[in-house]
Design a protein around this motif. Structure first.
Motif, PDB file in Angstrom:
ATOM      1  N   SER A  25      -3.450 -14.213   1.141  1.00  0.00           N
ATOM      2  CA  SER A  25      -3.736 -12.877   1.658  1.00  0.00           C
ATOM      3  C   SER A  25      -2.843 -12.602   2.866  1.00  0.00           C
ATOM      4  CB  SER A  25      -5.204 -12.755   2.060  1.00  0.00           C
ATOM      5  OG  SER A  25      -6.042 -12.941   0.944  1.00  0.00           O
ATOM      6  N   ALA A  70      -0.930  -4.458  -0.626  1.00  0.00           N
ATOM      7  CA  ALA A  70      -2.027  -4.760   0.305  1.00  0.00           C
ATOM      8  C   ALA A  70      -1.443  -4.778   1.707  1.00  0.00           C
ATOM      9  CB  ALA A  70      -2.681  -6.097  -0.024  1.00  0.00           C
ATOM     10  N   VAL A  80      -0.739   1.176   1.335  1.00  0.00           N
ATOM     11  CA  VAL A  80      -0.632   0.809  -0.072  1.00  0.00           C
ATOM     12  C   VAL A  80       0.082   1.937  -0.822  1.00  0.00           C
ATOM     13  CG1 VAL A  80      -1.933   0.347  -2.189  1.00  0.00           C
ATOM     14  CG2 VAL A  80      -2.662  -0.672  -0.018  1.00  0.00           C
TER      15      VAL A  80
END
Length: 323
Positions: A25, A70, A80
């Motif tokens: 992430s 993201a 985004v």
């Protein structure tokens, strides 16, 4: 699963390893990009073959363009869906990646991802060479060795658009025919004898103001001989192999010798301004037609072989599979 190309040892194109991995992430100041096109540059082959030592395993590639998927909590200038590109951040040979938001350049609507991936690194290098390393002026005589390649083709067009007389050299008859079609002042073969004498002959028998040498071993001696006293030798690349210049000879003739790298001149402070000027010159047609050779990402080894063979013109891009 996300796909990428890494090396676990340095060597021939066969060391390029296609694999899958779990994408992390993004941190607060990072984003996730889905790549639509990945630029292949000569410097990639130097990281791969051991010219530059790198920590292993090493994620290949420095340039790509695509869509933000993201966004970290502090990457506030991006959202985004934004279309972005970058020109020097390791790990570009992947279909998706995490990257610092500060490395990214927003792409105008009229610049495709393929164009950006084929243009940013080489075009920003050309911008640095004609605007920063040596400010090309109208009336100067400029030599570009390796004129048919990605950087060389942009460089000769940009210098000509600034009013310089351009002498381009190429390594084969096929490339000569292509480059002659660009409307340059002079196109010479670098693989024929007495290159320096031929350069001076087409320049009225005198030395030139600046030489941009992207070839290296094959042309560097001719570059020095072809320059006027006090000229600039900009040693940009070593497509034919590395070689050291004779420092005493350069000093005796007052020749300024520079071995620049693009990140020295293009950074987070000026990259958007430089990219904006690059795109403006491209739109205006001042940089010529951007020729792209496309390979599937998993065939990166074939792209590296094409660079080694010095048989391609323009820019090479890898196209990831849609997943």
């Amino acid at each position: 699963m996300t796909q990428r190309i890494r090396i676990y040892q340095q060597g021939t194109p066969a060391v390029l390893h296609h694999e899958t991995f779990d994408l992390e992430s993004p941190a607060r100041e990072q984003v996730v990009i889905r790549h639509e096109a990945i630029g292949v540059n000569f410097v990639d082959t130097m990281f791969r073959d051991g010219t530059f030592k790198v920590p292993l395993p090493f994620s290949m590639g420095v340039e790509a363009a695509g869509i933000v998927e993201a966004v970290g909590s502090r990457a506030q200038d991006l959202k985004v869906g934004d279309r972005v590109g970058y020109f020097f951040a390791f790990g570009a040979y992947a279909d998706r990646r995490v990257i610092d938001a500060s490395a990214l350049i927003k792409l105008p609507d009229d610049i495709s991802s393929e164009q950006a991936a084929g243009l940013l690194s080489k075009g920003l290098t050309a911008w640095a060479l004609v605007k920063q390393v040596h400010q090309v002026r109208a009336g100067e005589t400029v030599v570009v060795h390796g004129a048919s390649g990605g950087v060389g083709s942009l460089l000769v067009h940009w210098a000509k658009s600034l009013g310089a007389t351009v002498i381009a050299t190429v390594g084969s008859a096929d490339k000569s025919r292509i480059v002659e079609g660009w409307g340059l002042n002079h196109v010479l073969r670098s693989d024929e004898p007495d290159l320096a004498a031929r350069i001076k002959a087409v320049n009225g028998g005198v030395g030139v103001d600046v030489v941009y040498d992207l070839v290296g071993r094959q042309t560097l001696d001719a570059s020095i001989s072809a320059l006027r006293e006090g000229g600039d030798l900009i040693h940009v690349g070593n497509a034919s192999g590395g070689v050291a210049a004779d420092a005493e000879l350069l000093a005796a003739r007052g020749i300024r010798y520079v071995q620049p790298s693009t990140p020295q001149y293009v950074n987070t402070q000026n990259q958007n301004r430089a990219a904006s000027e690059l795109f403006e010159r491209f739109r205006a047609g001042a940089l010529g037609h951007l020729e792209l050779s496309r390979y599937p990402m998993e065939e990166a080894a074939m792209a590296h072989k094409a660079i080694a063979a010095r048989k391609h013109t323009g820019s090479i891009v890898l196209i990831p599979q849609v997943s």
